[in-house]
Design a protein around this motif. Sequence first.
Motif, PDB file in Angstrom:
ATOM      1  N   SER A  23       0.806  -1.219   0.000  1.00 54.45           N
ATOM      2  CA  SER A  23       0.000   0.000   0.000  1.00 54.45           C
ATOM      3  C   SER A  23       0.838   1.267   0.000  1.00 54.45           C
ATOM      4  O   SER A  23       0.381   2.310  -0.471  1.00 54.45           O
ATOM      5  CB  SER A  23      -0.917   0.004   1.223  1.00 54.45           C
ATOM      6  OG  SER A  23      -0.148  -0.053   2.412  1.00 54.45           O
ATOM      7  N   LEU A  27       0.389   4.744  -2.134  1.00 56.16           N
ATOM      8  CA  LEU A  27       0.357   6.113  -1.633  1.00 56.16           C
ATOM      9  C   LEU A  27       1.318   7.009  -2.398  1.00 56.16           C
ATOM     10  O   LEU A  27       1.009   8.163  -2.694  1.00 56.16           O
ATOM     11  CB  LEU A  27       0.687   6.129  -0.139  1.00 56.16           C
ATOM     12  CG  LEU A  27      -0.332   5.476   0.796  1.00 56.16           C
ATOM     13  CD1 LEU A  27       0.184   5.491   2.232  1.00 56.16           C
ATOM     14  CD2 LEU A  27      -1.682   6.192   0.716  1.00 56.16           C
ATOM     15  N   MET A  30      -0.245   7.807  -5.732  1.00 57.05           N
ATOM     16  CA  MET A  30      -1.321   8.791  -5.601  1.00 57.05           C
ATOM     17  C   MET A  30      -0.768  10.183  -5.319  1.00 57.05           C
ATOM     18  O   MET A  30      -1.287  11.181  -5.833  1.00 57.05           O
ATOM     19  CB  MET A  30      -2.289   8.361  -4.495  1.00 57.05           C
ATOM     20  CG  MET A  30      -3.161   7.179  -4.875  1.00 57.05           C
ATOM     21  SD  MET A  30      -4.473   6.866  -3.672  1.00 57.05           S
ATOM     22  CE  MET A  30      -3.508   6.297  -2.278  1.00 57.05           C
ATOM     23  N   CYS A 328     -12.495   5.130  -3.441  1.00 58.89           N
ATOM     24  CA  CYS A 328     -11.966   3.931  -2.783  1.00 58.89           C
ATOM     25  C   CYS A 328     -11.080   3.125  -3.727  1.00 58.89           C
ATOM     26  O   CYS A 328      -9.996   2.662  -3.335  1.00 58.89           O
ATOM     27  CB  CYS A 328     -13.117   3.052  -2.284  1.00 58.89           C
ATOM     28  SG  CYS A 328     -14.114   3.805  -0.984  1.00 58.89           S
ATOM     29  N   GLY A 331      -7.914   4.804  -4.417  1.00 57.88           N
ATOM     30  CA  GLY A 331      -7.101   4.718  -3.205  1.00 57.88           C
ATOM     31  C   GLY A 331      -6.559   3.345  -2.900  1.00 57.88           C
ATOM     32  O   GLY A 331      -5.923   3.148  -1.857  1.00 57.88           O
ATOM     33  N   GLY A 344      -6.071   5.765   2.015  1.00 55.05           N
ATOM     34  CA  GLY A 344      -6.116   5.666   0.559  1.00 55.05           C
ATOM     35  C   GLY A 344      -7.438   6.164  -0.003  1.00 55.05           C
ATOM     36  O   GLY A 344      -7.473   6.867  -1.028  1.00 55.05           O
ATOM     37  N   ALA A 345      -8.544   5.821   0.662  1.00 50.91           N
ATOM     38  CA  ALA A 345      -9.862   6.269   0.206  1.00 50.91           C
ATOM     39  C   ALA A 345      -9.983   7.786   0.277  1.00 50.91           C
ATOM     40  O   ALA A 345     -10.541   8.419  -0.626  1.00 50.91           O
ATOM     41  CB  ALA A 345     -10.958   5.611   1.047  1.00 50.91           C
ATOM     42  N   ILE A 347      -7.466   9.988   0.185  1.00 50.36           N
ATOM     43  CA  ILE A 347      -6.624  10.565  -0.866  1.00 50.36           C
ATOM     44  C   ILE A 347      -7.304  10.419  -2.220  1.00 50.36           C
ATOM     45  O   ILE A 347      -7.260  11.323  -3.064  1.00 50.36           O
ATOM     46  CB  ILE A 347      -5.237   9.895  -0.869  1.00 50.36           C
ATOM     47  CG1 ILE A 347      -4.495  10.224   0.426  1.00 50.36           C
ATOM     48  CG2 ILE A 347      -4.422  10.360  -2.067  1.00 50.36           C
ATOM     49  CD1 ILE A 347      -3.157   9.523   0.561  1.00 50.36           C
ATOM     50  N   GLY A 348      -7.962   9.285  -2.442  1.00 48.18           N
ATOM     51  CA  GLY A 348      -8.728   9.105  -3.673  1.00 48.18           C
ATOM     52  C   GLY A 348      -9.839  10.130  -3.796  1.00 48.18           C
ATOM     53  O   GLY A 348     -10.102  10.664  -4.892  1.00 48.18           O
TER      54      GLY A 348
END
Length: 391
Positions: A23, A27, A30, A328, A331, A344-345, A347-348
């Motif tokens: 993950s 990140l 992203m 989601c 992310g 992650g969600a 940031i998405g």
Amino acid sequence: MEQVKPIAGEANKNQMKQWLEGSKLQLVVMAAAIIIIMLFFSVMTDWAYLSPRNISNLFRQTAITGILAIGMVFVIISGEIDLSVGSMMGLLGGAAAILDVWFGLPLPLTIIITLGAGLLLGTWNGWWVAYRKVPSFIVTLAGMLAFRGILIGITDGTTVAPTSAEMGIIGQSYLPNMLGIIIGVGGLALYFGWQQKRRVMRQHYQLPVPSAGSAIGKHALIGIAVLSIILILNDYRGVPTPVLLLASFLIAGTFIASKTKFGRRIYAIGGNIEASRLSGINVEKTKLSVYAMNGFLVAVAALILSSRLGAGSPSAGNIAELDAIAACVIGGASMAGGVGTVIGAVIGAFIMASLDNGMSMMDVPTFWQYVVKGAILLLAVWMDSATKAKR
């Protein structure tokens, strides 16, 4: 004792490999995407995109989608889906506006009733999915249609406005500059203290830990980023209250996902439901709780939306569920379940809001905005499928 160093070295290599494939790499990707998006729109708008006022609007836009995405990512991790969150948010926001405008209820009572209704609607969806074994796609698709119909019925197809000044506090107020800085510094101090405690504990149990230099660098970057954002927001009017709410739920959601039995059970169910059942996990109760939590977060987003609009609209929350699902997936959440993070969600959600905000500033036609967002969602799902097949 002579074998400790080789073993530790091998553990560090494995940790690095997991870092590159896990993950954290997501990140980094992203973060790079956010930088590219912001540079592109800044150049195309003569740098108006990076003005304090627009950054403040951007974070306020992110708050609603981000809160929806926090609830949605838990649903997706559990191996299910919720297509009703947009209509549910519209219904709850309309109900909150009716309580405020037509009945004149005090703000605390309006908030309690709205949050309670969201909890009940989420539980309703979860009961059908968990105990009646109806596929979540069908249950929430039915909810999407039913909730929108109820909203149109209770509002008679008209906008309920204007909401009271007290209601506006939720979505339109800002923190005083000094209070925003104090909360930011205090939050960072707690985070760094917790990280140091975690590091000491891992060292005590002889588990691999990052080098002191990399840890300090990571903490410095996080601290600079958080304080820079607060100072930029203070340069306009201060930290918006919805952003503070989003940050609070982000911290709470991350804690639930990574530090509680409930969070580990959600991942286990999404990864292998039969193995989870055989290991003694109450699958039905866990899924019901996930949908109830999702409904609660939808209610919070509904209050922010109605407060921000100053009204309850029959069209409020239209296709918001797609933005939440896209956030989601972008992310790093897998539609197959068992994979995903709260950070992650969020940031998405920020990426989706950045695209919406930038395309609106460029006066991109609405149909092109839908095309771009749809293409990004398709690309994100394809990348997830390709990565999973490679693994």
